[in-house]
Design an enzyme around this catalytic site. Sequence first.
Site, PDB file in Angstrom:
ATOM      1  N   ASP A  86       0.852  -1.204   0.000  1.00 18.78           N
ATOM      2  CA  ASP A  86       0.000   0.000   0.000  1.00 18.78           C
ATOM      3  C   ASP A  86       0.883   1.247   0.000  1.00 18.78           C
ATOM      4  O   ASP A  86       1.777   1.375   0.850  1.00 18.78           O
ATOM      5  CB  ASP A  86      -0.885  -0.050   1.265  1.00 18.78           C
ATOM      6  CG  ASP A  86      -1.956   1.012   1.279  1.00 18.78           C
ATOM      7  OD1 ASP A  86      -2.393   1.437   0.186  1.00 18.78           O
ATOM      8  OD2 ASP A  86      -2.363   1.419   2.385  1.00 18.78           O
ATOM      9  N   GLY A 210      -9.039   5.667   1.691  1.00 13.48           N
ATOM     10  CA  GLY A 210      -9.704   6.374   2.783  1.00 13.48           C
ATOM     11  C   GLY A 210     -11.128   5.904   3.004  1.00 13.48           C
ATOM     12  O   GLY A 210     -12.036   6.712   3.229  1.00 13.48           O
ATOM     13  N   ASN A 233      -8.583   0.908   6.575  1.00 11.49           N
ATOM     14  CA  ASN A 233      -7.551   0.646   7.576  1.00 11.49           C
ATOM     15  C   ASN A 233      -7.990   1.166   8.948  1.00 11.49           C
ATOM     16  O   ASN A 233      -8.223   0.408   9.883  1.00 11.49           O
ATOM     17  CB  ASN A 233      -6.224   1.290   7.137  1.00 11.49           C
ATOM     18  CG  ASN A 233      -5.088   0.949   8.082  1.00 11.49           C
ATOM     19  OD1 ASN A 233      -5.173   0.019   8.871  1.00 11.49           O
ATOM     20  ND2 ASN A 233      -4.008   1.715   8.011  1.00 11.49           N
TER      21      ASN A 233
HETATM   22  P1  13P Z   1      -8.474   4.623   6.013  1.00  9.25           P
HETATM   23  O1  13P Z   1      -7.398   4.417   7.039  1.00  9.25           O
HETATM   24  O2  13P Z   1      -9.030   5.982   6.036  1.00  9.25           O
HETATM   25  O3  13P Z   1      -9.512   3.564   6.067  1.00  9.25           O
HETATM   26  O4  13P Z   1      -7.748   4.499   4.585  1.00  9.25           O
HETATM   27  C1  13P Z   1      -7.089   3.318   4.243  1.00  9.25           C
HETATM   28  C2  13P Z   1      -6.357   3.459   2.961  1.00  9.25           C
HETATM   29  O5  13P Z   1      -6.751   4.170   2.065  1.00  9.25           O
HETATM   30  C3  13P Z   1      -5.132   2.670   2.789  1.00  9.25           C
HETATM   31  O6  13P Z   1      -4.457   2.995   1.628  1.00  9.25           O
END
Ligand code: 13P
Length: 289
Positions: A86, A210, A233
């Site tokens: 990621d 996100g 995440n």
């Molecule tokens: P969040 O932590 O806002 O869920 O986003 C996760 C993300 O985009 C990982 O690349």
Amino acid sequence: MSRLVSAKDMLNKARDGKYAVAQININNLEWTKAVLQTVQELKAPVILGVSEGAGKYMCGFKTVSAMVSAMMDSLDITVPVALHLDHGSFEGAKACINAGFSSIMFDGSHYPIAENIAKTTALVNTCDVLGLSLEAEVGSIGGEEDGVVGMGECADPDECKAVADLGVTMLAAGIGNIHGKYPENWPGLRFDVLEAIKAKTGDMPLVLHGGTGIPDEMIQKAISLGVAKINVNTECQLVFQEATRKYIEEGKDLQGKGFDPRKLLNPGFEAIKAKVTEKITTFGSVGKA
Ligand code: 13P
């Protein structure tokens, strides 16, 4: 023998079937086990996201790759699972390719577009030869992730087309989305920008970063406009924290063998399972494995 797969087939199917595959970021063994058990129960494909920081925390990409592969075997996981870097740097991408990851995100969004294109192109060729999927990014995602702070700019649709045309598998484009919790005054996703990007990039599966805290109606609309992968995440971290706090505040760690990490971490583990079930249900990928 369970094997990691590229994200290509699962994303193309998601785009065609108008649902999204979840990318759930993992942080340790419990996280990984919770996600794998849940997707197997739900018969859903999944992408396990590993940021460079989480990779370092888990003792390096080779440790992560070995842990995930061995766990898939032990748990008899038969649904498609991609292990995905990621927001990788160019060096991080090479390290994950060597470590046996099946999918890579190279985030060149902070470079001038020509440099983003040059670096992404080099990785398209390597990933093609090895059968790995590759995600590129245009227009940085807002918020803070692993110390990288973005202001949440919206991607330029022409730049998106230029990067999509390089032959990447999937494209992350900023549309007002932010990593972490959304502020009270967040104006929402820019669907006009998403539509313009979709019009230029055609069949390219689009990625929404996100995913934490985006209202369900916005998720559904984003999927209807071409989003085929949604990253989550922070939301799992928050429910893990809340469940662990409750266990300790109720004094359960002081009762009997409540101090045993297998007991202490269990409420958080179950909370992640419930959250992943909720997300995958909202994204429409239950039963799509
Ligand atoms: P969040 O932590 O806002 O869920 O986003 C996760 C993300 O985009 C990982 O690349």
